[in-house]
Write a protein that holds these residues in place. Structure first.
Motif, PDB file in Angstrom:
ATOM      1  N   LEU A  29       0.828  -1.204   0.000  1.00 53.87           N
ATOM      2  CA  LEU A  29       0.000   0.000   0.000  1.00 53.87           C
ATOM      3  C   LEU A  29       0.862   1.254   0.000  1.00 53.87           C
ATOM      4  N   ALA A  30       1.966   1.220   0.731  1.00 61.75           N
ATOM      5  CA  ALA A  30       2.888   2.360   0.755  1.00 61.75           C
ATOM      6  C   ALA A  30       3.486   2.589  -0.628  1.00 61.75           C
ATOM      7  N   MET A  31       3.812   1.499  -1.354  1.00 61.57           N
ATOM      8  CA  MET A  31       4.344   1.633  -2.715  1.00 61.57           C
ATOM      9  C   MET A  31       3.300   2.198  -3.665  1.00 61.57           C
ATOM     10  N   VAL A  32       2.060   1.768  -3.499  1.00 68.46           N
ATOM     11  CA  VAL A  32       0.975   2.285  -4.347  1.00 68.46           C
ATOM     12  C   VAL A  32       0.857   3.792  -4.187  1.00 68.46           C
ATOM     13  N   GLU A  33       0.941   4.269  -2.955  1.00 72.42           N
ATOM     14  CA  GLU A  33       0.834   5.704  -2.703  1.00 72.42           C
ATOM     15  C   GLU A  33       2.069   6.445  -3.197  1.00 72.42           C
ATOM     16  N   GLU A  34       3.254   5.881  -2.936  1.00 69.12           N
ATOM     17  CA  GLU A  34       4.502   6.531  -3.337  1.00 69.12           C
ATOM     18  C   GLU A  34       4.607   6.636  -4.857  1.00 69.12           C
ATOM     19  N   GLN A  35       4.194   5.582  -5.564  1.00 71.62           N
ATOM     20  CA  GLN A  35       4.290   5.562  -7.027  1.00 71.62           C
ATOM     21  C   GLN A  35       3.082   6.202  -7.702  1.00 71.62           C
ATOM     22  N   GLN A  36       2.131   6.665  -6.900  1.00 72.52           N
ATOM     23  CA  GLN A  36       0.908   7.289  -7.426  1.00 72.52           C
ATOM     24  C   GLN A  36       0.222   6.376  -8.442  1.00 72.52           C
ATOM     25  N   VAL A  37       0.007   5.154  -8.009  1.00 69.78           N
ATOM     26  CA  VAL A  37      -0.568   4.115  -8.868  1.00 69.78           C
ATOM     27  C   VAL A  37      -2.078   4.328  -9.024  1.00 69.78           C
ATOM     28  N   ASP A  38      -2.532   4.324 -10.271  1.00 65.80           N
ATOM     29  CA  ASP A  38      -3.958   4.443 -10.572  1.00 65.80           C
ATOM     30  C   ASP A  38      -4.633   3.087 -10.686  1.00 65.80           C
ATOM     31  N   LEU A  39      -3.891   2.079 -11.149  1.00 64.96           N
ATOM     32  CA  LEU A  39      -4.464   0.767 -11.435  1.00 64.96           C
ATOM     33  C   LEU A  39      -3.478  -0.322 -11.038  1.00 64.96           C
ATOM     34  N   ILE A  40      -3.978  -1.352 -10.368  1.00 62.38           N
ATOM     35  CA  ILE A  40      -3.180  -2.530 -10.031  1.00 62.38           C
ATOM     36  C   ILE A  40      -3.722  -3.707 -10.843  1.00 62.38           C
ATOM     37  N   ILE A  41      -2.835  -4.373 -11.569  1.00 63.64           N
ATOM     38  CA  ILE A  41      -3.226  -5.492 -12.424  1.00 63.64           C
ATOM     39  C   ILE A  41      -2.677  -6.782 -11.831  1.00 63.64           C
ATOM     40  N   LEU A  42      -3.560  -7.685 -11.450  1.00 64.88           N
ATOM     41  CA  LEU A  42      -3.145  -8.990 -10.921  1.00 64.88           C
ATOM     42  C   LEU A  42      -3.015  -9.948 -12.104  1.00 64.88           C
ATOM     43  N   ALA A  43      -1.786 -10.045 -12.622  1.00 62.17           N
ATOM     44  CA  ALA A  43      -1.500 -10.836 -13.822  1.00 62.17           C
ATOM     45  C   ALA A  43      -1.084 -12.242 -13.410  1.00 62.17           C
ATOM     46  N   ARG A  44      -2.051 -12.992 -12.892  1.00 62.82           N
ATOM     47  CA  ARG A  44      -1.819 -14.307 -12.299  1.00 62.82           C
ATOM     48  C   ARG A  44      -0.977 -14.181 -11.035  1.00 62.82           C
ATOM     49  N   TYR A  45      -1.382 -13.253 -10.175  1.00 70.77           N
ATOM     50  CA  TYR A  45      -0.812 -13.123  -8.833  1.00 70.77           C
ATOM     51  C   TYR A  45      -1.590 -14.076  -7.941  1.00 70.77           C
ATOM     52  N   MET A  46      -0.939 -15.113  -7.471  1.00 71.07           N
ATOM     53  CA  MET A  46      -1.632 -16.229  -6.832  1.00 71.07           C
ATOM     54  C   MET A  46      -1.697 -16.091  -5.315  1.00 71.07           C
ATOM     55  N   GLN A  47      -1.990 -14.874  -4.858  1.00 67.92           N
ATOM     56  CA  GLN A  47      -2.235 -14.625  -3.449  1.00 67.92           C
ATOM     57  C   GLN A  47      -3.562 -13.901  -3.305  1.00 67.92           C
ATOM     58  N   VAL A  48      -4.298 -14.233  -2.283  1.00 66.79           N
ATOM     59  CA  VAL A  48      -5.577 -13.574  -2.022  1.00 66.79           C
ATOM     60  C   VAL A  48      -5.324 -12.311  -1.212  1.00 66.79           C
ATOM     61  N   LEU A  49      -5.774 -11.168  -1.717  1.00 71.41           N
ATOM     62  CA  LEU A  49      -5.616  -9.921  -0.989  1.00 71.41           C
ATOM     63  C   LEU A  49      -6.584  -9.894   0.193  1.00 71.41           C
ATOM     64  N   SER A  50      -6.139  -9.293   1.284  1.00 75.08           N
ATOM     65  CA  SER A  50      -6.980  -9.222   2.475  1.00 75.08           C
ATOM     66  C   SER A  50      -8.209  -8.353   2.208  1.00 75.08           C
ATOM     67  N   ASP A  51      -9.260  -8.582   3.004  1.00 77.92           N
ATOM     68  CA  ASP A  51     -10.481  -7.783   2.864  1.00 77.92           C
ATOM     69  C   ASP A  51     -10.175  -6.299   3.045  1.00 77.92           C
ATOM     70  N   GLN A  52      -9.317  -5.985   3.995  1.00 77.14           N
ATOM     71  CA  GLN A  52      -8.980  -4.592   4.277  1.00 77.14           C
ATOM     72  C   GLN A  52      -8.327  -3.931   3.070  1.00 77.14           C
ATOM     73  N   LEU A  53      -7.381  -4.630   2.429  1.00 75.23           N
ATOM     74  CA  LEU A  53      -6.697  -4.067   1.271  1.00 75.23           C
ATOM     75  C   LEU A  53      -7.658  -3.919   0.092  1.00 75.23           C
ATOM     76  N   CYS A  54      -8.533  -4.900  -0.092  1.00 76.23           N
ATOM     77  CA  CYS A  54      -9.513  -4.831  -1.184  1.00 76.23           C
ATOM     78  C   CYS A  54     -10.390  -3.593  -1.036  1.00 76.23           C
ATOM     79  N   ARG A  55     -10.797  -3.292   0.174  1.00 77.04           N
ATOM     80  CA  ARG A  55     -11.663  -2.131   0.396  1.00 77.04           C
ATOM     81  C   ARG A  55     -10.913  -0.829   0.134  1.00 77.04           C
ATOM     82  N   LYS A  56      -9.642  -0.767   0.543  1.00 80.06           N
ATOM     83  CA  LYS A  56      -8.854   0.446   0.341  1.00 80.06           C
ATOM     84  C   LYS A  56      -8.599   0.707  -1.139  1.00 80.06           C
ATOM     85  N   LEU A  57      -8.514  -0.359  -1.927  1.00 79.78           N
ATOM     86  CA  LEU A  57      -8.198  -0.230  -3.351  1.00 79.78           C
ATOM     87  C   LEU A  57      -9.415  -0.492  -4.233  1.00 79.78           C
TER      88      LEU A  57
END
Length: 286
Positions: free
Chosen positions: A158-186
């Motif tokens: 999340l800190a990297m997303v803010e630092e890099q001013q990311v508009d979109l995150i693409i899960l290109a076969r990222y095989m981890q489940v994001l936490s509920d908290q992170l899903c809500r923030k993004l």
């Protein structure tokens, strides 16, 4: 595809009523702007109206100036609205695990300008694709995930997303489940590719379960990520034909081609601001 010459995209959602299209068009014309492309949809089941307008404007026009002039119409019709400046590319972070077919396809399409985005970084829980990232001159961040460090690593993400001013995150076969908290923030900023034609075969190893069921088509689904696993609003889907002679390996190979194609299509639709949320569904303006 956005027609050549468009500078802004105006997205509108509101209660359906007479006069919306005329008022929007008059406001655009009053600012010496021109409508390049326009699409609208009225949802009879909810009474909601959705509109997407691609606009060309004078060189000195800014989104702030357009917003200010459009505000009276937005207020009068109680619009939920947003103006997107097409002259500024969206900044995207790509997350991947060990399967690189979607990552490689996205990087190729970006390098050939078929996807109008700037890739800020590649993030992975493995080191597999560091060399590929280095070759492209893209930052690579290794965030290995264990049950014990998951929340700590997500805080770093999340800190990297803010630092890099990311508009979109693409899960290109990222095989981890994001936490509920992170899903809500993004919320609304994360696109996932699921290697199945949802809502069938959710979760892990869908090709193996599809093979066991003797399916005649294998598919892929690109959707926005929500706290409910594989339940987020669907952006686009596709399938390929298989038969009884195909092995699990054949299904996986065909499926990976479909995954790459579907994910790229969904990303392009998002980058061109052609997707609007309508509850747990999407309005996709082609």
């Amino acid at each position: 595809m956005v027609q050549s010459g468009a500078d802004f995209v105006l997205l509108i959602a509101c209660e359906d009523r007479k006069g919306i299209v005329a008022a929007v068009a008059n406001s655009i014309a009053s600012q010496d702007c021109n409508i390049i492309e326009s699409s609208q949809y009225g949802d009879a089941s909810t009474g909601r109206f959705f509109m997407r307008v691609a606009i060309s404007c004078p060189e000195e026009m800014t989104s702030e100036r357009f917003n200010s002039a459009f505000l009276p119409v937005a207020t009068a019709f109680r619009l939920d609205w947003r103006v997107h400046d097409l002259r500024k590319k969206l900044r995207a972070m790509i997350m991947v695990s060990q399967g690189g077919h979607c990552l490689n396809d996205l990087l190729y399409r970006t390098s050939t300008k078929r996807l109008p985005m700037d890739v800020t970084s590649i993030v992975s829980n493995h080191m597999t694709w560091k060399r590929r990232a280095d070759h492209e001159g893209i930052e690579f961040h290794h965030l290995p995930i264990t049950p014990e460090n998951k929340l700590e690593q997500e805080a770093k993400l999340l800190a990297m997303v803010e630092e890099q001013q990311v508009d979109l995150i693409i899960l290109a076969r990222y095989m981890q489940v994001l936490s509920d908290q992170l899903c809500r923030k993004l919320d609304g900023r994360v696109i996932n590719i699921h290697h199945s034609f949802l809502p069938g075969f959710k979760g892990a190893k869908p090709y193996h379960r599809a093979y066991e069921r003797g399916v005649k088509m294998v598919g892929a689904t690109a959707h926005y990520v929500t706290p409910d696993l594989d339940e987020g609003p669907i952006i686009t889907q596709d399938v390929s034909i298989v038969d009884h002679a195909d092995t699990i390996e054949d299904l996986i190979a065909q499926g990976q081609d479909t995954e790459s194609r579907v994910l790229a299509r969904a990303v392009k639709l998002h980058l061109e601001h052609r997707v609007m949320l309508n509850g747990n569904r999407t309005i996709v303006f082609k």
